[in-house]
Scaffold this active site. Structure first.
Site, PDB file in Angstrom:
ATOM      1  N   GLU A   1       1.483  -0.546  -5.079  1.00  0.00           N
ATOM      2  CA  GLU A   1       0.342   0.426  -5.274  1.00  0.00           C
ATOM      3  C   GLU A   1       1.397   1.753  -5.450  1.00  0.00           C
ATOM      4  O   GLU A   1       1.439   2.348  -4.143  1.00  0.00           O
ATOM      5  CB  GLU A   1      -0.453   0.555  -4.333  1.00  0.00           C
ATOM      6  CG  GLU A   1      -1.557   1.297  -4.625  1.00  0.00           C
ATOM      7  CD  GLU A   1      -2.250   2.251  -3.534  1.00  0.00           C
ATOM      8  OE1 GLU A   1      -3.279   2.930  -3.786  1.00  0.00           O
ATOM      9  OE2 GLU A   1      -1.705   2.477  -2.680  1.00  0.00           O
TER      10      GLU A   1
ATOM     11  N   ASP B   1       1.046  -1.327   0.153  1.00  0.00           N
ATOM     12  CA  ASP B   1       0.138  -0.012  -0.003  1.00  0.00           C
ATOM     13  C   ASP B   1       0.855   1.278   0.090  1.00  0.00           C
ATOM     14  O   ASP B   1       1.828   1.239   0.719  1.00  0.00           O
ATOM     15  CB  ASP B   1      -0.843  -0.208   1.230  1.00  0.00           C
ATOM     16  CG  ASP B   1      -1.839   0.971   1.135  1.00  0.00           C
ATOM     17  OD1 ASP B   1      -2.946   0.869   0.362  1.00  0.00           O
ATOM     18  OD2 ASP B   1      -1.865   1.957   2.513  1.00  0.00           O
TER      19      ASP B   1
HETATM   20  C1  GLC Z   1      -4.239   3.017  -0.654  1.00  0.00           C
HETATM   21  C2  GLC Z   1      -5.387   2.201  -0.441  1.00  0.00           C
HETATM   22  C3  GLC Z   1      -6.485   2.942   0.092  1.00  0.00           C
HETATM   23  C4  GLC Z   1      -6.164   3.629   1.342  1.00  0.00           C
HETATM   24  C5  GLC Z   1      -4.781   4.467   1.329  1.00  0.00           C
HETATM   25  C6  GLC Z   1      -4.524   4.738   2.746  1.00  0.00           C
HETATM   26  O1  GLC Z   1      -4.256   3.989  -1.571  1.00  0.00           O
HETATM   27  O2  GLC Z   1      -5.669   1.302  -1.680  1.00  0.00           O
HETATM   28  O3  GLC Z   1      -7.686   2.373  -0.031  1.00  0.00           O
HETATM   29  O4  GLC Z   1      -7.225   4.559   1.718  1.00  0.00           O
HETATM   30  O5  GLC Z   1      -3.944   3.592   0.643  1.00  0.00           O
HETATM   31  O6  GLC Z   1      -3.973   3.579   3.376  1.00  0.00           O
END
Ligand code: GLC
Length: 598
Positions: free
Chosen positions: A325, A227
């Site tokens: 991500e 994440d």
């Molecule tokens: C990422 C996740 C999202 C979350 C954010 C903070 O972007 O995909 O859902 O709110 O991180 O952890």
């Protein structure tokens, strides 16, 4: 529509490798994202859980995916739907127990499905033990050093330490009250105030996450979705951010056919650099602007963290993976996350963000393949996830506004057009070499819930933005399984943490199972053909005979055409393997349709 840019002369991109083996299974894997809150609820409390997932895994094996990715199910007060983790080594009672997790993992492996879990390293919950210790300790203490505490600016330190804004809206700093009751320091949270950012310059933080990785690896998980992988390190001194009005919340620009400076020619991000050699690639001023999205994102030192993690993962067999991500542009910066000694995959958000426009799509695909080839990685395609408006609704807005979510008083998507385009987009994606991620429910063609009452919204974005951004609840609605059952089969009691829209009834899985034209059967057939013809491990050859409105390429013995223009296009001779809508007029490819021909 603009004319085709030069990039689409027939270019054979570098081979992405032969069909994957067990050793490099991720290179062409199709991974299905499960959002546990909304997949299936076994205990009937209205929130999905791990036993619910285990009970329904057969449906995913039947769909034909290779792996699942589970969004967080760890102990969490759920301030951000589980992306606020209080204990990284336990399951939240809302979702079950560690024993339930082990059962899920065992069942998945029995079905031949690999399991990727979410790792949330940028921040913890404010209920994490460490944050409690930090609040109780004095400024400058080792306990505070695990997070990012600073004195405020201005008289009495009453102003935040810098001007950074939270991704969810409002300031990225919250002031604490000292144990004695006096106003104290401020702590950084790039997201909600209940999500304090870790200090990744702190050795204890690094050791802790290495231990967390090993905890789940020892349990048998096949990998991690990381994440906010571009956020862990912040620029030294935490300088003020100079925002770029052209860029979105995460500083991310909608890709264009011409605009990305990361195509061939900006490939200084190759995989040969010595560890630590993380100078920015010698790009243009535009590249610099886009790649340094702010002092809180994509800092060069981050790569050393992933190299360390990779060393840990590589001690395990069979191979375990990491997928980033990382909302990073241009693609040449993103490719740095997938160098051979770092992560295995990084979501291609340029592809997700591409509008329904053939020149843009071709350019993004070309750039992605070319840039990833410089580091020997395949590309990780994605169209939907739990943070963005579902692609049938995005494509039904015809270039309209979707960022920040859709509410009842916003322009509503054209559902039929959106679904038609979404099916064509998916069929195109699944023919591309590389890996692809699917988001739960897209195989049913589910739209976004665009008329959710604001009173039920739970995404912190809604409150933190002062009710200007609807947020992400609309893509997180519980799935419809059986059209006649309570909560459409999601929950035995009929409870659902978010209401399901009326349109989900006709889209329930049981209604689609025996309908040859259903979206479910389109996905099943495409996944089967993709595997049979080894498309994920293939090589893309652009075909330029079909005009500017058609995305046309060959992959192995398959010709793929997607018509994004307003007029039908003549089909070449050959057998139609699959098409995203019915080819009523034989020999012609209608608008907003994709086809695979052999
Ligand atoms: C990422 C996740 C999202 C979350 C954010 C903070 O972007 O995909 O859902 O709110 O991180 O952890």
């Amino acid at each position: 529509m603009s004319t085709a840019p030069s990039i689409e002369s027939p270019v054979a991109t570098a081979p992405s490798g032969a069909a994957s083996t067990d050793r490099d299974w991720w290179r062409d894997a199709v991974v299905y994202q499960i959002y546990p809150r909304s997949f299936a609820d076994a205990d009937g409390n209205g929130v999905g859980d791990l036993p619910g997932i285990t009970d329904r895994l057969d449906a995913l094996a039947d769909l034909g995916v290779d792996a699942i990715w589970l969004s967080p199910f760890y102990r969490s007060p759920q301030a951000d739907a589980g992306y606020d983790v209080a204990d990284y080594r336990d399951v939240d009672p809302l979702f079950g127990t560690l024993t339930d997790f082990d059962a899920l993992l065992a069942r998945a492996h029995q079905l031949g499905l690999r399991v990727i879990v979410d790792l949330v390293p940028n921040h913890s919950s404010d209920r994490h033990r460490w944050f409690g210790e930090a609040l109780a300790a004095a400024p400058g203490s080792p306990e505070r050093d695990r997070y990012v505490f600073r004195d405020g600016r201005g008289p009495e330190g009453a102003e935040p330490p810098n001007n950074w804004q939270s991704v969810f809206g409002g300031p990225a700093w919250t002031r604490v009250v000292d144990p004695g009751g006096a106003p104290g320091q401020w702590y950084l949270h790039l997201f909600d105030a209940h999500q304090p950012d870790f200090n990744w310059d702190n050795a204890e933080v690094r050791e802790e996450f290495d231990a967390v990785l090993r905890f789940w690896l020892d349990r048998g998980v096949d990998g991690f979705r990381v994440d906010v992988a571009h956020g862990l390190l912040k620029q030294a001194g935490l300088p003020d951010f100079v925002p770029d009005p052209e860029l979105g919340t995460m500083g991310f620009a909608v890709p264009t056919a011409e605009g990305d400076p990361s195509g061939p020619g900006d490939e200084a991000s190759g995989g040969d650099e010595a560890p630590g050699g993380d100078e920015a690639p010698g790009g243009t001023a535009a590249a610099e602007r886009a790649s340094h999205l702010g002092p809180m994102w994509d800092q060069d030192g981050i790569h050393e963290i992933y190299r360390e993690w990779r060393r840990t993962l590589d001690k395990y067999s069979p191979p375990r993976i990491m997928v980033a991500e990382a909302w990073v542009q241009p693609l040449s910066r993103l490719s740095r996350y997938v160098r051979p000694d770092e992560m295995h995959q990084a979501f291609n958000f340029d592809f997700l963000e591409a509008p329904w426009d053939a020149p843009v799509l071709r350019a993004v695909i070309s750039r992605s393949l070319a840039v990833n080839a410089t580091v020997g990685a395949t590309t990780t395609w994605v169209l939907s996830n739990h943070d963005v408006v579902r692609h049938p609704s995005r494509f039904g807005l015809d270039g309209g506004r979707w960022r920040g979510g859709i509410g009842v008083d916003d322009p509503q998507p054209d559902a039929a057009l959106g679904l038609r385009r979404a099916r064509a987009a998916t069929l195109t994606m699944l023919a591309l070499p590389g890996s692809a991620y699917l988001y739960q429910g897209e195989e049913l063609g589910l739209p976004e819930h665009t008329t959710l009452p604001d009173s039920v919204r739970q995404d912190p974005t809604w409150e933190r933005s002062g009710h200007t951004e609807r947020g992400r609840d609309g893509c997180r609605v519980p799935l419809p399984w059986e059209s006649g059952a309570p909560a459409l089969g999601f929950s035995p009691t009929g409870r659902t943490w978010l209401p399901q829209p009326e349109s989900f009834v006709a889209l329930a899985r049981d209604r689609q199972r025996d309908d040859p034209d259903s979206t479910l059967n389109l996905y099943r057939a495409a996944l089967r053909l993709r595997r049979e013809r080894s498309l994920g491990g293939g090589t893309l050859r652009w075909l330029d005979d079909y005009g500017p409105d058609v995305v046309a390429f060959g992959n192995g013995d398959v010709t793929v055409l997607a018509n994004l223009g307003p007029a039908p296009v003549a089909l070449p001779p050959g057998d139609v393997l699959i098409s995203s809508t019915d080819l009523a007029a034989r020999g012609a490819l209608p608008p907003d349709t994709a086809v695979w021909i052999r």
